[in-house]
Design a protein around this motif. Structure first.
Motif, PDB file in Angstrom:
ATOM      1  N   GLU A 124       0.832  -1.209   0.000  1.00 42.57           N
ATOM      2  CA  GLU A 124       0.000   0.000   0.000  1.00 42.57           C
ATOM      3  C   GLU A 124       0.863   1.254   0.000  1.00 42.57           C
ATOM      4  OE1 GLU A 124      -2.692   3.032   0.289  1.00 42.57           O
ATOM      5  OE2 GLU A 124      -3.080   0.953  -0.305  1.00 42.57           O
ATOM      6  N   PHE A 125       1.875   1.298   0.873  1.00 41.81           N
ATOM      7  CA  PHE A 125       2.704   2.495   0.968  1.00 41.81           C
ATOM      8  C   PHE A 125       3.651   2.648  -0.225  1.00 41.81           C
ATOM      9  CE2 PHE A 125       0.897   2.657   5.088  1.00 41.81           C
ATOM     10  CZ  PHE A 125       0.982   3.978   5.488  1.00 41.81           C
ATOM     11  N   SER A 126       3.901   1.569  -0.920  1.00 43.70           N
ATOM     12  CA  SER A 126       4.718   1.653  -2.129  1.00 43.70           C
ATOM     13  C   SER A 126       4.006   2.416  -3.240  1.00 43.70           C
ATOM     14  CB  SER A 126       5.069   0.246  -2.626  1.00 43.70           C
ATOM     15  OG  SER A 126       5.869  -0.440  -1.693  1.00 43.70           O
ATOM     16  N   LYS A 127       2.698   2.534  -3.142  1.00 43.67           N
ATOM     17  CA  LYS A 127       1.918   3.252  -4.143  1.00 43.67           C
ATOM     18  C   LYS A 127       1.851   4.758  -3.862  1.00 43.67           C
ATOM     19  CE  LYS A 127      -1.195  -0.751  -4.452  1.00 43.67           C
ATOM     20  NZ  LYS A 127      -2.583  -1.217  -4.151  1.00 43.67           N
ATOM     21  N   ARG A 128       2.252   5.146  -2.683  1.00 46.63           N
ATOM     22  CA  ARG A 128       2.072   6.536  -2.256  1.00 46.63           C
ATOM     23  C   ARG A 128       3.270   7.401  -2.642  1.00 46.63           C
ATOM     24  NH1 ARG A 128      -0.891   6.203   3.665  1.00 46.63           N
ATOM     25  NH2 ARG A 128      -2.507   4.691   3.072  1.00 46.63           N
ATOM     26  N   THR A 129       3.009   8.709  -2.728  1.00 47.31           N
ATOM     27  CA  THR A 129       4.060   9.613  -3.200  1.00 47.31           C
ATOM     28  C   THR A 129       4.422  10.713  -2.201  1.00 47.31           C
ATOM     29  OG1 THR A 129       2.401  10.986  -4.312  1.00 47.31           O
ATOM     30  CG2 THR A 129       3.449   9.246  -5.616  1.00 47.31           C
ATOM     31  N   SER A 130       3.662  10.863  -1.107  1.00 42.18           N
ATOM     32  CA  SER A 130       3.984  11.926  -0.153  1.00 42.18           C
ATOM     33  C   SER A 130       5.303  11.621   0.543  1.00 42.18           C
ATOM     34  CB  SER A 130       2.873  12.089   0.889  1.00 42.18           C
ATOM     35  OG  SER A 130       2.934  11.057   1.854  1.00 42.18           O
ATOM     36  N   GLU A 131       6.017  12.665   0.936  1.00 40.33           N
ATOM     37  CA  GLU A 131       7.313  12.486   1.600  1.00 40.33           C
ATOM     38  C   GLU A 131       7.172  11.671   2.871  1.00 40.33           C
ATOM     39  OE1 GLU A 131      10.976  15.190   3.464  1.00 40.33           O
ATOM     40  OE2 GLU A 131       9.387  16.135   2.285  1.00 40.33           O
ATOM     41  N   ASN A 132       6.122  11.959   3.651  1.00 43.05           N
ATOM     42  CA  ASN A 132       5.904  11.241   4.896  1.00 43.05           C
ATOM     43  C   ASN A 132       5.724   9.742   4.641  1.00 43.05           C
ATOM     44  OD1 ASN A 132       4.855  11.155   7.911  1.00 43.05           O
ATOM     45  ND2 ASN A 132       3.321  10.094   6.701  1.00 43.05           N
ATOM     46  N   ASP A 133       4.864   9.404   3.683  1.00 44.48           N
ATOM     47  CA  ASP A 133       4.567   7.998   3.429  1.00 44.48           C
ATOM     48  C   ASP A 133       5.754   7.257   2.820  1.00 44.48           C
ATOM     49  OD1 ASP A 133       2.082   8.450   4.458  1.00 44.48           O
ATOM     50  OD2 ASP A 133       1.064   8.569   2.523  1.00 44.48           O
TER      51      ASP A 133
END
Length: 209
Positions: free
Chosen positions: A184-193
């Motif tokens: 799931e987090f591999s799909k995200r682009t925010s710096e935090n994630d």
């Protein structure tokens, strides 16, 4: 700090790197006035197996006087964190939770009075954060103006007597759920994630590899 074994981090190199990346910390102490907490930028060093933190306070800030009397404090650094929905898991019969990263250091304190040391620390602090910011301000100030600024602050050395590091990053889940959260987090682009994903990968339990 409450730290279940699965979320405990003991790798001092990783802890120091984490603090360097999240160096705007909270300095907490107790005195006859109650509990005081303020927020400052820190520098961090390692002396053998001990972490040492440096920061400065405004002369008008009463916290430094409290520290000079008690000589004890706690420094807290926090990093990436995120809400974890049950929909990320393979088994839907679950509840939400929160993944997060934090370091707490109990410290002995020392007020730094040596002018040469103070000057060196100030130069180092400015150079460190200017480089991270990509601005590279050269700190070229008139001597009298600069000396006046230095007299208006107090530098504190904090030598850690114990360090608690907690990276609660789904390590208590089963293997399928753990890798599902990473997916799931591999799909995200925010710096935090993206950074949370980095720490998940850095602390993946051996049983999940």
């Amino acid at each position: 700090m409450y730290i279940p074994k699965y979320s405990q981090v003991e790798d001092l190199k990783l802890i120091k790197s984490f603090v360097e990346d999240h160096s705007f910390g909270t300095l907490i102490n107790s005195s006859s006035d109650g509990v005081t907490a303020n927020h400052y930028p820190f520098l961090v060093d390692q002396e053998g197996e001990t972490l040492v933190f440096w920061t400065h306070l405004a002369l008008g800030n009463p916290q430094w006087k409290q520290l000079s009397q008690s000589l004890k404090a706690t420094v807290v650094f926090t990093g990436p964190h995120a809400y974890i929905s049950p929909v990320y898991y393979k088994d839907p019969l679950n509840v939400p939770t929160w993944n997060y990263t934090a370091v707490h250091a109990s410290c002995d304190c020392e007020i730094i009075k040596d002018a040469t040391t103070v000057q060196g620390l100030m130069n180092r602090l400015v150079n460190h954060y200017e480089a991270k910011n990509g601005t590279n301000w050269n700190y070229d100030l008139p001597q009298d103006f600069h000396e006046g600024l230095l007299k208006a602050i107090v530098w504190i050395k904090l030598r850690a007597t114990s360090v608690d590091a907690k990276f609660k990053l789904s390590q208590n889940r089963d293997k399928d759920d753990y890798w599902s959260v990473i997916e799931e987090f591999s799909k995200r682009t925010s710096e935090n994630d993206r950074e949370l994903l980095k720490y998940m990968k850095l602390t993946t339990p051996e049983k999940f590899k």
